[in-house]
Scaffold this motif. Structure first.
Motif, PDB file in Angstrom:
ATOM      1  N   THR A 108       0.833  -1.209   0.000  1.00 10.62           N
ATOM      2  CA  THR A 108       0.000   0.000   0.000  1.00 10.62           C
ATOM      3  C   THR A 108       0.868   1.260   0.000  1.00 10.62           C
ATOM      4  OG1 THR A 108      -1.643  -1.187   1.286  1.00 10.62           O
ATOM      5  CG2 THR A 108      -1.820   1.211   1.271  1.00 10.62           C
ATOM      6  N   GLY A 109       0.592   2.156  -0.928  1.00  9.34           N
ATOM      7  CA  GLY A 109       1.286   3.447  -0.935  1.00  9.34           C
ATOM      8  C   GLY A 109       2.684   3.407  -1.518  1.00  9.34           C
ATOM      9  N   MET A 110       3.056   2.277  -2.134  1.00  8.05           N
ATOM     10  CA  MET A 110       4.409   2.182  -2.683  1.00  8.05           C
ATOM     11  C   MET A 110       4.413   1.744  -4.149  1.00  8.05           C
ATOM     12  SD  MET A 110       6.533   0.741   0.572  1.00  8.05           S
ATOM     13  CE  MET A 110       5.544   0.674   2.056  1.00  8.05           C
ATOM     14  N   GLY A 111       3.439   2.235  -4.893  1.00  7.48           N
ATOM     15  CA  GLY A 111       3.440   1.954  -6.328  1.00  7.48           C
ATOM     16  C   GLY A 111       2.564   0.766  -6.689  1.00  7.48           C
ATOM     17  N   ASP A 112       2.374   0.591  -7.998  1.00  7.80           N
ATOM     18  CA  ASP A 112       1.429  -0.410  -8.498  1.00  7.80           C
ATOM     19  C   ASP A 112       2.035  -1.794  -8.635  1.00  7.80           C
ATOM     20  OD1 ASP A 112      -0.506   1.536  -8.622  1.00  7.80           O
ATOM     21  OD2 ASP A 112      -0.010   2.076 -10.704  1.00  7.80           O
ATOM     22  N   THR A 113       3.349  -1.869  -8.842  1.00  8.43           N
ATOM     23  CA  THR A 113       3.957  -3.192  -9.025  1.00  8.43           C
ATOM     24  C   THR A 113       4.180  -3.845  -7.671  1.00  8.43           C
ATOM     25  OG1 THR A 113       5.642  -1.710  -9.934  1.00  8.43           O
ATOM     26  CG2 THR A 113       5.429  -3.897 -10.940  1.00  8.43           C
ATOM     27  N   GLY A 126      17.709  -4.160  -4.381  1.00  8.34           N
ATOM     28  CA  GLY A 126      17.933  -3.056  -5.301  1.00  8.34           C
ATOM     29  C   GLY A 126      16.672  -2.254  -5.607  1.00  8.34           C
ATOM     30  N   ASP A 127      15.536  -2.686  -5.075  1.00  4.68           N
ATOM     31  CA  ASP A 127      14.275  -1.946  -5.213  1.00  4.68           C
ATOM     32  C   ASP A 127      14.042  -1.258  -3.866  1.00  4.68           C
ATOM     33  OD1 ASP A 127      11.644  -1.067  -5.225  1.00  4.68           O
ATOM     34  OD2 ASP A 127      10.829  -2.913  -6.102  1.00  4.68           O
ATOM     35  N   PHE A 128      14.294   0.056  -3.836  1.00  3.43           N
ATOM     36  CA  PHE A 128      14.339   0.737  -2.545  1.00  3.43           C
ATOM     37  C   PHE A 128      13.068   1.515  -2.224  1.00  3.43           C
ATOM     38  CE2 PHE A 128      19.070   0.551  -3.556  1.00  3.43           C
ATOM     39  CZ  PHE A 128      19.245  -0.618  -2.819  1.00  3.43           C
ATOM     40  N   ARG A 129      11.927   1.042  -2.735  1.00  2.00           N
ATOM     41  CA  ARG A 129      10.667   1.743  -2.472  1.00  2.00           C
ATOM     42  C   ARG A 129      10.352   1.836  -0.979  1.00  2.00           C
ATOM     43  NH1 ARG A 129       6.396  -1.287  -6.011  1.00  2.00           N
ATOM     44  NH2 ARG A 129       8.095  -2.738  -6.460  1.00  2.00           N
ATOM     45  N   VAL A 130      10.663   0.783  -0.243  1.00  2.00           N
ATOM     46  CA  VAL A 130      10.368   0.803   1.193  1.00  2.00           C
ATOM     47  C   VAL A 130      11.239   1.848   1.898  1.00  2.00           C
ATOM     48  CG1 VAL A 130      10.366  -0.553   3.335  1.00  2.00           C
ATOM     49  CG2 VAL A 130       9.593  -1.604   1.193  1.00  2.00           C
ATOM     50  N   HIS A 131      12.504   1.921   1.499  1.00  3.97           N
ATOM     51  CA  HIS A 131      13.397   2.921   2.095  1.00  3.97           C
ATOM     52  C   HIS A 131      12.999   4.346   1.701  1.00  3.97           C
ATOM     53  CE1 HIS A 131      15.673  -0.785   2.652  1.00  3.97           C
ATOM     54  NE2 HIS A 131      16.219  -0.185   3.687  1.00  3.97           N
ATOM     55  N   HIS A 132      12.548   4.518   0.461  1.00  5.55           N
ATOM     56  CA  HIS A 132      12.035   5.824   0.040  1.00  5.55           C
ATOM     57  C   HIS A 132      10.836   6.227   0.885  1.00  5.55           C
ATOM     58  CE1 HIS A 132      14.126   7.466  -3.453  1.00  5.55           C
ATOM     59  NE2 HIS A 132      14.400   6.218  -3.797  1.00  5.55           N
ATOM     60  N   TYR A 133       9.940   5.293   1.071  1.00  5.14           N
ATOM     61  CA  TYR A 133       8.724   5.530   1.850  1.00  5.14           C
ATOM     62  C   TYR A 133       9.098   5.960   3.265  1.00  5.14           C
ATOM     63  CZ  TYR A 133       4.063   4.332   3.790  1.00  5.14           C
ATOM     64  OH  TYR A 133       2.831   4.341   4.410  1.00  5.14           O
ATOM     65  N   PHE A 134      10.065   5.231   3.856  1.00  4.33           N
ATOM     66  CA  PHE A 134      10.481   5.563   5.225  1.00  4.33           C
ATOM     67  C   PHE A 134      11.216   6.910   5.263  1.00  4.33           C
ATOM     68  CE2 PHE A 134      13.447   5.183   8.910  1.00  4.33           C
ATOM     69  CZ  PHE A 134      12.483   5.300   9.897  1.00  4.33           C
ATOM     70  N   ALA A 135      12.096   7.147   4.313  1.00  4.23           N
ATOM     71  CA  ALA A 135      12.830   8.423   4.283  1.00  4.23           C
ATOM     72  C   ALA A 135      11.846   9.592   4.144  1.00  4.23           C
ATOM     73  CB  ALA A 135      13.856   8.430   3.154  1.00  4.23           C
ATOM     74  N   ASP A 136      10.774   9.421   3.355  1.00  4.18           N
ATOM     75  CA  ASP A 136       9.743  10.464   3.224  1.00  4.18           C
ATOM     76  C   ASP A 136       9.037  10.691   4.552  1.00  4.18           C
ATOM     77  OD1 ASP A 136      10.232  10.948   0.581  1.00  4.18           O
ATOM     78  OD2 ASP A 136       8.589   9.676  -0.165  1.00  4.18           O
ATOM     79  N   LEU A 137       8.743   9.594   5.241  1.00 13.16           N
ATOM     80  CA  LEU A 137       8.098   9.681   6.549  1.00 13.16           C
ATOM     81  C   LEU A 137       8.980  10.476   7.521  1.00 13.16           C
ATOM     82  CD1 LEU A 137       5.788   8.449   8.395  1.00 13.16           C
ATOM     83  CD2 LEU A 137       7.331   6.551   8.796  1.00 13.16           C
ATOM     84  N   VAL A 138      10.273  10.196   7.516  1.00  9.40           N
ATOM     85  CA  VAL A 138      11.205  10.907   8.407  1.00  9.40           C
ATOM     86  C   VAL A 138      11.262  12.384   8.019  1.00  9.40           C
ATOM     87  CG1 VAL A 138      13.590  11.079   9.217  1.00  9.40           C
ATOM     88  CG2 VAL A 138      12.567   8.826   8.831  1.00  9.40           C
ATOM     89  N   ARG A 139      11.324  12.663   6.723  1.00 11.14           N
ATOM     90  CA  ARG A 139      11.394  14.045   6.235  1.00 11.14           C
ATOM     91  C   ARG A 139      10.157  14.832   6.673  1.00 11.14           C
ATOM     92  NH1 ARG A 139      12.259  12.665   0.952  1.00 11.14           N
ATOM     93  NH2 ARG A 139      14.394  12.094   1.458  1.00 11.14           N
ATOM     94  N   ARG A 140       8.978  14.221   6.497  1.00  9.37           N
ATOM     95  CA  ARG A 140       7.739  14.907   6.914  1.00  9.37           C
ATOM     96  C   ARG A 140       7.717  15.142   8.419  1.00  9.37           C
ATOM     97  NH1 ARG A 140       5.198  11.452   3.348  1.00  9.37           N
ATOM     98  NH2 ARG A 140       4.450  10.209   5.095  1.00  9.37           N
ATOM     99  N   THR A 141       8.225  14.168   9.175  1.00 10.79           N
ATOM    100  CA  THR A 141       8.246  14.296  10.630  1.00 10.79           C
ATOM    101  C   THR A 141       9.128  15.453  11.073  1.00 10.79           C
ATOM    102  OG1 THR A 141       7.963  11.927  10.806  1.00 10.79           O
ATOM    103  CG2 THR A 141       8.715  13.049  12.769  1.00 10.79           C
ATOM    104  N   THR A 142      10.304  15.590  10.445  1.00 10.25           N
ATOM    105  CA  THR A 142      11.203  16.679  10.855  1.00 10.25           C
ATOM    106  C   THR A 142      10.576  18.031  10.512  1.00 10.25           C
ATOM    107  OG1 THR A 142      12.395  16.480   8.773  1.00 10.25           O
ATOM    108  CG2 THR A 142      13.359  15.366  10.660  1.00 10.25           C
ATOM    109  N   GLU A 143       9.734  18.079   9.472  1.00 10.84           N
ATOM    110  CA  GLU A 143       9.046  19.331   9.148  1.00 10.84           C
ATOM    111  C   GLU A 143       7.939  19.644  10.150  1.00 10.84           C
ATOM    112  OE1 GLU A 143       9.985  18.772   4.421  1.00 10.84           O
ATOM    113  OE2 GLU A 143       7.901  18.608   5.115  1.00 10.84           O
ATOM    114  N   GLU A 144       7.266  18.586  10.632  1.00  6.52           N
ATOM    115  CA  GLU A 144       6.151  18.763  11.579  1.00  6.52           C
ATOM    116  C   GLU A 144       6.623  19.168  12.974  1.00  6.52           C
ATOM    117  OE1 GLU A 144       3.623  15.191   9.532  1.00  6.52           O
ATOM    118  OE2 GLU A 144       4.080  14.987  11.662  1.00  6.52           O
ATOM    119  N   ASP A 145       7.728  18.545  13.425  1.00  5.65           N
ATOM    120  CA  ASP A 145       8.128  18.692  14.843  1.00  5.65           C
ATOM    121  C   ASP A 145       8.791  20.043  15.130  1.00  5.65           C
ATOM    122  OD1 ASP A 145       7.042  16.303  15.392  1.00  5.65           O
ATOM    123  OD2 ASP A 145       8.938  15.223  15.631  1.00  5.65           O
TER     124      ASP A 145
END
Ligand code: GLN
Length: 202
Positions: free
Chosen positions: A125-130, A183-202
């Motif tokens: 969920t939330g990490m692309g169609d494939t 080599g498919d780093f969608r999960v890491h991208h998803y987590f890095a985005d979560l961290v980025r949004r958190t640092t903006e919120e806090d």
């Protein structure tokens, strides 16, 4: 650029650091409480949860980890790291503790000896169609989750079809598989985005 720590007591630390850097994060290894203080988010890698727990205890990291997670630090656990983030575990060794944070029960080495290691397609969920090509190595599965937990992925085919293998609860996420190895780093991208949004919120 957020700084994401990789818990570096044991396990496949380097692979996660590489994947996070591909996802645009800065990474540091975390072995001491003062190193934990300086990160915006943390990855708990795959490895061996009993060893990781014992080392976290002797490095006096268990309580600091619990405190930072309670205070809202984003964390992502893969395989043994998923076990570490579970509020409840089955099949642990006597006395085995976790850091906790995700309201779920996780069973260690759940997929059984005949399939020590296997690969399966997992739509996420939330990490692309494939569907994600997921690699499982003596992996746990999630037996049950509380209401606050969002199921991000289930094994799609084979004898383990339907098993929950990826979850998120607020700023915490976990996968039973190893997205750092393919080599498919969608999960890491998803987590890095979560961290980025958190640092903006806090
Ligand atoms: N079986 C391991 C454990 O219980 C997890 C395996 C892994 O992280 N690849 O900790």
């Amino acid at each position: 650029v957020p700084t994401i720590g990789v818990l570096a007591l044991q396990g496949d630390v380097r692979e996660h650091a590489r994947a996070l850097e591909e996802a645009g994060a800065r990474t540091v290894k975390v072995r001491r409480p003062d190193e934990l203080e300086r990160v915006d988010g943390l990855v708990l890698p795959g490895g061996e949860s009993t060893t990781m727990w014992r080392l976290a205890r002797s490095f006096e990291l268990l309580e600091p980890l619990r405190k930072r997670i309670e205070a809202g630090m984003p964390a992502y656990g893969s395989c043994a790291g998923m076990i570490m983030l579970a509020d409840r575990i089955r099949g642990g060794v006597a006395g085995q503790e976790t850091v906790g944070g995700i309201d779920m029960t996780v069973r260690r080495n759940a997929f059984g000896r005949q399939v020590d290691s296997f690969e399966a397609a997992v739509p996420l969920t939330g990490m692309g169609d494939t569907p994600y090509h997921a690699v499982f190595i003596r992996a746990p599965w999630v037996e049950s989750v509380g209401d606050a937990v969002e199921i991000l992925g289930r094994a799609e085919s084979g004898q383990n079809a339907g098993r929950i293998v990826a979850v998120r609860q607020g700023r915490l996420m976990a996968t039973a598989f190893h997205p750092e190895l393919t080599g498919d780093f969608r999960v890491h991208h998803y987590f890095a985005d979560l961290v980025r949004r958190t640092t903006e919120e806090d």
